[in-house]
Design a protein around this motif. Structure first.
Motif, short mmCIF file in Angstrom:
data_model
loop_
_atom_site.label_atom_id
_atom_site.label_comp_id
_atom_site.label_asym_id
_atom_site.label_seq_id
_atom_site.Cartn_x
_atom_site.Cartn_y
_atom_site.Cartn_z
N LEU A 107 -5.71 5.83 -7.04
CA LEU A 107 -4.28 5.49 -7.04
C LEU A 107 -4.20 4.10 -6.69
O LEU A 107 -3.28 3.54 -7.50
CB LEU A 107 -3.63 6.45 -6.15
CG LEU A 107 -3.60 7.93 -6.27
CD1 LEU A 107 -2.91 8.78 -5.29
CD2 LEU A 107 -2.69 8.13 -7.63
N LEU A 108 -4.63 3.72 -5.70
CA LEU A 108 -4.38 2.26 -5.29
C LEU A 108 -4.93 1.26 -6.60
O LEU A 108 -4.19 -0.03 -6.59
CB LEU A 108 -5.17 2.03 -4.20
CG LEU A 108 -4.60 2.58 -2.80
CD1 LEU A 108 -5.55 2.35 -1.50
CD2 LEU A 108 -3.28 2.15 -2.64
N VAL A 109 -6.04 1.41 -7.18
CA VAL A 109 -6.51 0.67 -8.44
C VAL A 109 -5.37 0.68 -9.38
O VAL A 109 -5.09 -0.23 -9.79
CB VAL A 109 -8.12 1.13 -8.87
CG1 VAL A 109 -8.32 0.31 -9.99
CG2 VAL A 109 -8.81 0.63 -7.68
N ILE A 110 -4.89 1.86 -9.72
CA ILE A 110 -3.92 2.05 -10.79
C ILE A 110 -2.87 1.33 -10.43
O ILE A 110 -2.12 0.56 -11.26
CB ILE A 110 -3.86 3.61 -11.06
CG1 ILE A 110 -4.94 4.19 -11.74
CG2 ILE A 110 -2.52 3.68 -11.92
CD1 ILE A 110 -5.00 5.62 -11.70
N ALA A 111 -2.24 1.62 -9.27
CA ALA A 111 -0.67 0.85 -8.76
C ALA A 111 -1.09 -0.55 -8.91
O ALA A 111 -0.07 -1.39 -8.67
CB ALA A 111 -0.37 1.41 -7.23
N ALA A 112 -2.11 -1.28 -8.56
CA ALA A 112 -2.13 -2.69 -8.51
C ALA A 112 -2.37 -3.25 -9.92
O ALA A 112 -2.17 -4.34 -9.92
CB ALA A 112 -3.66 -2.93 -7.96
N ARG A 113 -2.50 -2.41 -10.86
CA ARG A 113 -2.48 -2.88 -12.22
C ARG A 113 -0.75 -3.24 -12.80
O ARG A 113 0.07 -2.38 -12.38
CB ARG A 113 -3.12 -1.91 -13.15
CG ARG A 113 -4.62 -1.56 -12.67
CD ARG A 113 -5.75 -2.25 -13.58
NE ARG A 113 -5.57 -2.51 -14.79
CZ ARG A 113 -6.19 -2.13 -15.95
NH1 ARG A 113 -6.91 -0.98 -15.70
NH2 ARG A 113 -6.04 -2.67 -17.07
#
Length: 129
Positions: free
Chosen positions: A59-65
């Motif tokens: 989730l954190l990787v996705i939200a950072a994009r």
């Protein structure tokens, strides 16, 4: 198909990561006392927490994009929906025999996860209109 992350969708992903992260910490580090309190298997609680750790990272990787494939966002929605359904299926299956507090715990987290799926799906639809 590329999808631009909107502020609303990013907020739902961050909130999901925060709540899932809190649940992961609780389940991993307090599986034994929770097991006694809820009458749920300690291993089930612990490994559910471990799975949540990987979900939070995703989730954190996705939200950072800024831009990502729409299919990846749909995967998050589907994972949340499947978690909620499987939580209720676990209670109905007879594989576990939680006490009343355990049933409330599993049901409440399943409802919260289902709500995240709905919020994320709604944010995606709103972004497309």
């Amino acid at each position: 198909m590329p999808f631009t992350l909107t502020p609303a969708l990013r907020r739902t992903l961050h909130l999901d990561a925060m709540m899932s992260g809190a649940a992961a910490l609780l389940l991993v580090f307090a599986a034994a006392p929770l097991s006694r309190l809820l009458a749920l298997p300690e291993e089930l609680l612990f490994w559910a927490g471990v799975i949540l750790v990987t979900f939070v990272v995703m989730l954190l990787v996705i939200a950072a994009r800024k831009v990502l494939p729409r299919l990846l966002l749909m995967d998050v929605v589907l994972l949340n929906a499947v978690w909620a359904v499987l939580s209720f299926a676990l209670l109905a299956s007879g594989w576990v025999s939680p006490n009343l507090l355990g049933m409330v715990f599993v049901s409440a987290q399943a409802c919260a996860v289902a709500l995240f799926a709905l919020l994320q799906f709604a944010a995606m639809r709103e972004a497309q209109s």
